[in-house]
Design an enzyme around this catalytic site. Structure first.
Site, PDB file in Angstrom:
ATOM      1  N   LYS A   8     -54.068  63.126   9.691  1.00  0.00           N
ATOM      2  CA  LYS A   8     -52.714  63.435   9.217  1.00  0.00           C
ATOM      3  C   LYS A   8     -52.116  62.307   8.391  1.00  0.00           C
ATOM      4  O   LYS A   8     -50.997  62.407   7.908  1.00  0.00           O
ATOM      5  CB  LYS A   8     -51.812  63.776  10.399  1.00  0.00           C
ATOM      6  CG  LYS A   8     -52.218  65.094  11.066  1.00  0.00           C
ATOM      7  CD  LYS A   8     -51.268  65.480  12.154  1.00  0.00           C
ATOM      8  CE  LYS A   8     -51.777  66.657  12.950  1.00  0.00           C
ATOM      9  NZ  LYS A   8     -51.370  67.941  12.401  1.00  0.00           N
TER      10      LYS A   8
ATOM     11  N   ASP B 172     -48.288  76.260  15.485  1.00  0.00           N
ATOM     12  CA  ASP B 172     -49.557  76.205  14.753  1.00  0.00           C
ATOM     13  C   ASP B 172     -49.892  77.581  14.197  1.00  0.00           C
ATOM     14  O   ASP B 172     -50.498  77.700  13.140  1.00  0.00           O
ATOM     15  CB  ASP B 172     -50.683  75.763  15.699  1.00  0.00           C
ATOM     16  CG  ASP B 172     -50.512  74.313  16.101  1.00  0.00           C
ATOM     17  OD1 ASP B 172     -50.100  73.524  15.239  1.00  0.00           O
ATOM     18  OD2 ASP B 172     -50.761  73.986  17.279  1.00  0.00           O
TER      19      ASP B 172
ATOM     20  N   CYS C  93       0.743  64.847  15.804  1.00  0.00           N
ATOM     21  CA  CYS C  93       2.030  65.158  15.156  1.00  0.00           C
ATOM     22  C   CYS C  93       2.060  66.591  14.618  1.00  0.00           C
ATOM     23  O   CYS C  93       3.075  67.033  14.075  1.00  0.00           O
ATOM     24  CB  CYS C  93       2.281  64.174  14.031  1.00  0.00           C
ATOM     25  SG  CYS C  93       0.930  64.135  12.843  1.00  0.00           S
TER      26      CYS C  93
END
Ligand SMILES: Cc1cc2nc3c(=O)[nH]c(=O)nc-3n(C[C@H](O)[C@H](O)[C@H](O)COP(=O)(O)O)c2cc1C
Length: 387
Positions: free
Chosen positions: A336, A275, A155
């Site tokens: 880890k 790294d 619209c």
């Protein structure tokens, strides 16, 4: 995993301007193996032709209630899911107040099947309090209502009211057909490669494409999770339904992950994080006079650092290895502090497929799959840790 394969989807089209998008949505659903049946309201038929829809679906298009048969019972019985798209202000009002005066509004209560409404209308109509209260009623009754997106409307107004894009719309339907196992869980996935400045022009990076991370994000999302991707360098298209935080460097990725992980349940570190990073990037472009030496330092080990505050969250790490995958993967699992290590071979980088081992405390499992398939498998490995 394709959750749309062989699924029967009943699409209800009501009288909104966005109905013109529905033939494309039907085509995409069919391409993924779904069987589509269409029911049109009288107003819906003003916006999209029954001829187009019947050719596209190779099926009769249902419109009328009084046909001498019982289409409102039969069509609902045969379907896996009902999708009302677009759902008009009027139609949402009807269903939420129990009006059943045409085929679609009679079929929905009679079917008692999972039903998704995609409202689409002018922004003021969408914000209207009666509509908002009707949407709340639909949700209370167990229907799924997908909020429209913001943008330019047909619209000419700008605001809330547009349907999501095609890819997202199809994915939402697919997700509703899934098991929702990770509903209520937040999954954070690191994606792609990092890059570090050598000077203002050159960077050091790696060949990670980001495909694996994006596929993992999609798979967890399809199984109900809220997913945030923390994205480095990638050239893969990321669908709108995944949240994105951009993090090009190792330092930035660490910062963002530290914040995101606080509210997360699961972390998947699939990014190829540098790294080595330049010790001190040049402030100006390095002039090439003979050989150049760039001193490097160790970048932050993000997974190891984050796992210090892991608590009972699930952490999955990726380890790209060129030899001794299981031995090196197992070492990383311990070092880890994560729950799963995906030790993958070097030819998985920048490829459509991935091979290697899923390693957890109990053992290891070899795999060689397309990344899309592997992503799904990873959701199952995480599920096994939860249950
Ligand atoms: C050109 C035009 C566009 C319209 N677009 C929308 C729209 O996007 N969303 C909406 O809720 N209603 C829209 N309407 C109003 C509906 O068509 C109207 O409320 C109708 O009664 C809906 O019937 P149904 O819900 O049975 O399909 C539009 C009407 C016209 C004439």
């Amino acid at each position: 995993m394709n959750l749309l394969k062989d699924k029967r989807i009943l699409i209800g089209i009501t009288g909104g301007i966005a109905a013109y998008k529905v033939p494309e949505i039907i085509r995409r659903l069919q391409k993924k193996g779904a069987f589509v049946t269409v029911v049109l309201t009288n107003s819906g038929a003003k916006f999209v032709s029954t001829l187009t829809l019947s050719v596209l679906t190779n099926n009769r298009i249902y419109t009328g209630l009084f046909t001498g048969e019982l289409p409102h019972i039969e069509q609902g019985r045969e379907t896996d899911i009902i999708v009302v798209i677009p759902a008009t202000y009027d139609f949402i009002g009807k269903i939420s107040s129990g009006v059943a005066d045409d085929l679609l509004s009679t079929l929905i209560p009679a079917a008692d099947k999972k039903t998704i409404f995609f409202p689409s209308m002018n922004v003021r109509m969408f914000k209207n309090r009666i509509l908002q209260s009707n949407i709340a009623t639909l949700k209370k009754c167990g229907y799924t209502v997908i909020y429209p997106e913001e943008g330019e409307l047909a619209c000419g107004d700008v605001g809330l009211g547009r349907l999501p894009d095609y890819e997202t719309t199809v994915a939402i339907i697919e997700r509703e057909l899934g098991d929702g196992y990770f509903e209520g869980k937040k999954v954070v996935v690191s994606v792609g490669g990092t890059e570090e400045n050598i000077d203002p022009v050159r960077v050091i990076s790696n060949r990670s494409s980001g495909r694996m991370g994006v596929e993992i994000g999609k798979a967890f999302w399809l199984r109900g999770a809220e997913v945030t991707l923390v994205v480095g360098r990638t050239n893969i298209n990321i669908p709108d339904y995944l949240n994105i935080r951009v993090a090009k460097t190792v330092g930035r990725m660490y910062e963002i992950l530290k914040k995101e992980i606080k509210s997360a349940d699961i972390l998947i570190m699939s990014a190829a994080v540098s790294d080595f990073i330049p010790l001190s990037p040049h402030k100006t472009k390095i002039k090439l006079r003979g050989e150049v030496t760039i001193k490097m330092k160790r970048g932050t080990d993000i997974l190891k650092s984050l796992s210090k505050n892991k608590g009972n969250k699930i952490f999955v790490g990726f380890a790209l290895e060129d030899r001794d995958l299981v031995k090196n993967g197992r070492k990383k699992l311990r070092g880890k502090g994560c729950d799963i290590i995906v030790a993958n071979s070097i030819n998985s980088i920048d490829s459509n497929s991935i091979s290697g081992y899923i390693i957890n405390k109990k053992g290891e499992e070899p795999f060689n799959l397309l990344k899309e398939e592997f992503a799904w498998k990873l959701t199952e490995s995480v599920e096994q840790l939860i249950t």
